[in-house]
Design an enzyme around this catalytic site. Structure first.
Site, PDB file in Angstrom:
ATOM      1  N   HIS A 278     -35.974  17.969  -6.874  1.00  0.00           N
ATOM      2  CA  HIS A 278     -36.587  16.783  -6.259  1.00  0.00           C
ATOM      3  C   HIS A 278     -36.609  15.616  -7.231  1.00  0.00           C
ATOM      4  O   HIS A 278     -36.151  14.506  -6.926  1.00  0.00           O
ATOM      5  CB  HIS A 278     -37.997  17.106  -5.771  1.00  0.00           C
ATOM      6  CG  HIS A 278     -38.848  15.891  -5.581  1.00  0.00           C
ATOM      7  ND1 HIS A 278     -39.708  15.439  -6.568  1.00  0.00           N
ATOM      8  CD2 HIS A 278     -38.977  15.020  -4.558  1.00  0.00           C
ATOM      9  CE1 HIS A 278     -40.319  14.348  -6.151  1.00  0.00           C
ATOM     10  NE2 HIS A 278     -39.901  14.069  -4.930  1.00  0.00           N
ATOM     11  N   HIS A 282     -34.399  11.778  -7.481  1.00  0.00           N
ATOM     12  CA  HIS A 282     -35.032  10.466  -7.647  1.00  0.00           C
ATOM     13  C   HIS A 282     -34.366   9.685  -8.787  1.00  0.00           C
ATOM     14  O   HIS A 282     -34.005   8.517  -8.630  1.00  0.00           O
ATOM     15  CB  HIS A 282     -36.525  10.642  -7.936  1.00  0.00           C
ATOM     16  CG  HIS A 282     -37.368  10.688  -6.709  1.00  0.00           C
ATOM     17  ND1 HIS A 282     -37.721   9.561  -6.004  1.00  0.00           N
ATOM     18  CD2 HIS A 282     -37.927  11.734  -6.042  1.00  0.00           C
ATOM     19  CE1 HIS A 282     -38.464   9.908  -4.963  1.00  0.00           C
ATOM     20  NE2 HIS A 282     -38.602  11.224  -4.964  1.00  0.00           N
ATOM     21  N   PHE A 299     -41.918   6.797  -8.652  1.00  0.00           N
ATOM     22  CA  PHE A 299     -42.669   7.070  -7.429  1.00  0.00           C
ATOM     23  C   PHE A 299     -43.327   5.810  -6.863  1.00  0.00           C
ATOM     24  O   PHE A 299     -43.641   5.745  -5.683  1.00  0.00           O
ATOM     25  CB  PHE A 299     -43.735   8.134  -7.701  1.00  0.00           C
ATOM     26  CG  PHE A 299     -43.176   9.471  -8.107  1.00  0.00           C
ATOM     27  CD1 PHE A 299     -41.945   9.893  -7.655  1.00  0.00           C
ATOM     28  CD2 PHE A 299     -43.896  10.310  -8.942  1.00  0.00           C
ATOM     29  CE1 PHE A 299     -41.420  11.122  -8.027  1.00  0.00           C
ATOM     30  CE2 PHE A 299     -43.396  11.539  -9.321  1.00  0.00           C
ATOM     31  CZ  PHE A 299     -42.153  11.947  -8.859  1.00  0.00           C
ATOM     32  N   HIS A 312     -36.616  13.466   1.171  1.00  0.00           N
ATOM     33  CA  HIS A 312     -37.780  14.340   1.338  1.00  0.00           C
ATOM     34  C   HIS A 312     -37.667  15.219   2.574  1.00  0.00           C
ATOM     35  O   HIS A 312     -38.285  16.290   2.636  1.00  0.00           O
ATOM     36  CB  HIS A 312     -39.067  13.530   1.335  1.00  0.00           C
ATOM     37  CG  HIS A 312     -39.625  13.391  -0.038  1.00  0.00           C
ATOM     38  ND1 HIS A 312     -40.411  14.361  -0.622  1.00  0.00           N
ATOM     39  CD2 HIS A 312     -39.473  12.427  -0.966  1.00  0.00           C
ATOM     40  CE1 HIS A 312     -40.730  13.991  -1.839  1.00  0.00           C
ATOM     41  NE2 HIS A 312     -40.161  12.822  -2.084  1.00  0.00           N
TER      42      HIS A 312
END
Length: 539
Positions: A278, A282, A299, A312
């Site tokens: 994950h 990013h 984020f 996601h």
């Protein structure tokens, strides 16, 4: 024989036996009238100060709606498809949905602006934990909250998009970046069309077109076949070997947990899917020239890029796959009340603020959606990494004076620098009875870093010569901790990081060694310290 490792291990096990039980409570919806503004600048280069007001529209408590499956039941099951396989007609519909969402006034709770604020606020400490008292920030990363919070987020995001285009069957797509065979492991072309609502200019331009995704994004190899095998191994280590909910989903995050001010015993724990693949996506997607890697690379701004929601969606798909589709049979989520009763709030398609609990979202069939299956999953599920080493590295490590590192608190603070090689004792050496169905787990204890820029810790066993250019496609590679930068004043991270290593030791052929040679390679410029290394049996 040196008895110090044995004594340290015994002391640590004794400490575990006398720890008091936590006086815990589940996370509740925070007071949305009390919100902080994040302000930060890049630690190097650009001197501009960036302000991030992620505060949400305030809704009085008496107007908040309580979620129920009956009230939000869908007339027809939604099917989420891989982004690289949807039709032109569906892409046009998808683009129209985001056009309409982006056209809404910023004050509308359904607007794209508010949708981006939801992620920014709860991933950067804009709100304080409900009922916690003091100034404890609420954070939905680095713990067991990560997967269910993002599932809730996507669920309501999808409902809003469907409502805006008047199509109750509308579904999000998923970016099938784990697909290493059928074209999913590139940035989906539907999100690369400049001038559309799906395009974001703040991406890494070198990673458009045919560039293959790197799930270990700091990898230096230019060979596509090596990239593919590294990606397959990243998936195998992050999902297949991480059998327990703590390893895969992350550890407890209860009222009062504070990742900016924690100890080894109270630090939160991110799961393997978050820490590895994950976070890697990013960083890979975000710009290298903008502060903090905007948009996807931090984020704070990641949700400004429409591909974030497809990213996601795949993470959510992999959670469901981890539960039901792996060869060892059904796996299970956490079942503690503090997990099940954790509660958050999101805006629905009618602009209502809805309170929803984790226990409400653990079964996607009840939520009314499912994922289109893809056969390429089998490649990483069945991946069989081969060893790069020949026999045990322990005898030479002892002869070379490689230091022993034990469990915290017996080491003090250890600065990792760019690389740490250490001998770590196994429970096997202490004649600890191994529980049935247990895993052998390496814990990096008390990892402490200021998240000013992207960092990567790459961990190997039985490979003391491993360095920043060592491929991650071998059996000695146990996993990666990717640290995504933050613009929050709460960007200090104190956490524990866990990796299942029993499968690696078996493949390398060193299951009878009393110690394991562990190598931690650090990529990046921020200082990282740890408090200890421990190997233990965990169920």
């Amino acid at each position: 024989m040196d008895r110090a490792p044995f004594i340290q291990g015994a002391i640590w096990m004794a400490l575990l036996l006398v720890l008091p039980a936590a006086n815990a409570a589940p996370i509740t919806v925070p007071n949305l009238s009390q919100c902080g503004i994040a302000a930060d600048k890049a630690p190097r280069g650009d001197p501009t100060v960036y302000y991030f007001n992620c505060c949400l529209p305030y809704v009085p408590p008496h107007k908040v709606v309580q979620f129920s499956l009956d009230a939000y039941k869908l007339a027809k099951t939604h099917v989420r498809h891989p982004a690289h396989r949807v039709s032109e007609n569906y892409i046009a519909k998808y683009n129209k949905a985001y056009e309409l969402m982006k056209a809404l006034p910023d004050t509308d709770p359904r607007s794209f602006k508010v949708q981006t604020h939801l992620h920014c606020a709860f991933c950067n400490g804009a709100y304080r934990q409900g009922g916690a008292g003091g100034d404890t920030p609420l954070q939905v990363h680095f713990s067991w909250l990560f997967l269910p919070w993002h599932r809730m987020y996507l669920y309501f995001h999808e409902r809003i998009l469907a409502s805006l285009i008047g199509d109750p069957s509308f579904s999000l797509v998923y970016w099938n970046w784990d697909d290493q065979r059928d074209g999913g492991n590139v940035l989906p072309p539907m999100f690369e069309r400049n001038g559309t609502a799906l395009y974001d200019e703040y991406r890494n331009p070198n990673h458009s077109g045919p560039a293959l995704v790197r799930l270990s994004p700091a990898s230096s190899t230019l060979n596509n076949s090596v990239i593919v095998s590294e990606n397959l191994n990243s998936m195998y280590q992050a999902l297949v070997t991480a059998r327990t909910p703590e390893l895969f989903m992350g550890g407890p995050y209860r009222r009062g947990t504070d990742l900016t001010n924690a100890t080894v015993l109270t630090a939160p724990l991110g799961g393997s899917i978050e820490n590895t693949v994950h976070n890697g996506i990013h960083y890979w997607t975000g710009s290298r020239t903008l502060p903090l890697g905007m948009d996807m690379g931090t984020f704070t701004t990641a949700s400004r890029d429409p591909v974030f929601y497809a990213h996601h969606s795949n993470v959510d798909r992999l959670w469901d796959l981890w539960r039901f589709e792996l060869p060892d049979g059904e796996r299970f989520d956490h079942n503690e009340t503090d997990f099940l009763d954790a509660e958050f709030a999101f805006f629905d398609e009618h602009a209502n603020l809805v309170k929803i609990k984790v226990r409400d979202v653990l079964d996607i069939s009840k939520l009314g959606y499912k994922y289109k299956r893809v056969s390429s999953d089998k490649l990483w599920i069945r991946f069989s990494p081969l060893p790069a080493s020949n026999g045990s590295a322990l005898p030479k490590a002892i002869a070379d004076g490689v230091p022993f590192v034990g469990a915290s608190p017996l080491n003090g603070t250890i600065d990792l620098g760019t690389r740490l090689v250490a001998r770590v004792q196994r429970p096997y050496a202490l004649h600890v009875n191994r529980p049935d169905h247990s895993d052998e787990v390496l814990t990096i204890q008390g990892l402490d870093v200021i998240r000013d820029s992207f960092m990567q810790l790459v961990v190997f066993v039985n490979l003391p010569a491993a360095n920043s250019s060592t491929p991650t496609n071998s059996a000695e590679y146990v996993g990666t901790f990717n640290v995504v930068p933050s613009a929050s004043q709460h960007r200090r991270l104190m956490t524990n990081v866990k990796f299942e290593i029993g499968d690696n030791l078996k493949r390398v052929g060193i299951r009878k060694d009393d110690e394991v040679v562990v190598t931690i390679v650090v990529k990046g410029t921020e200082k990282i310290t740890i408090q200890g290394l421990q190997i233990a049996y965990e169920v």
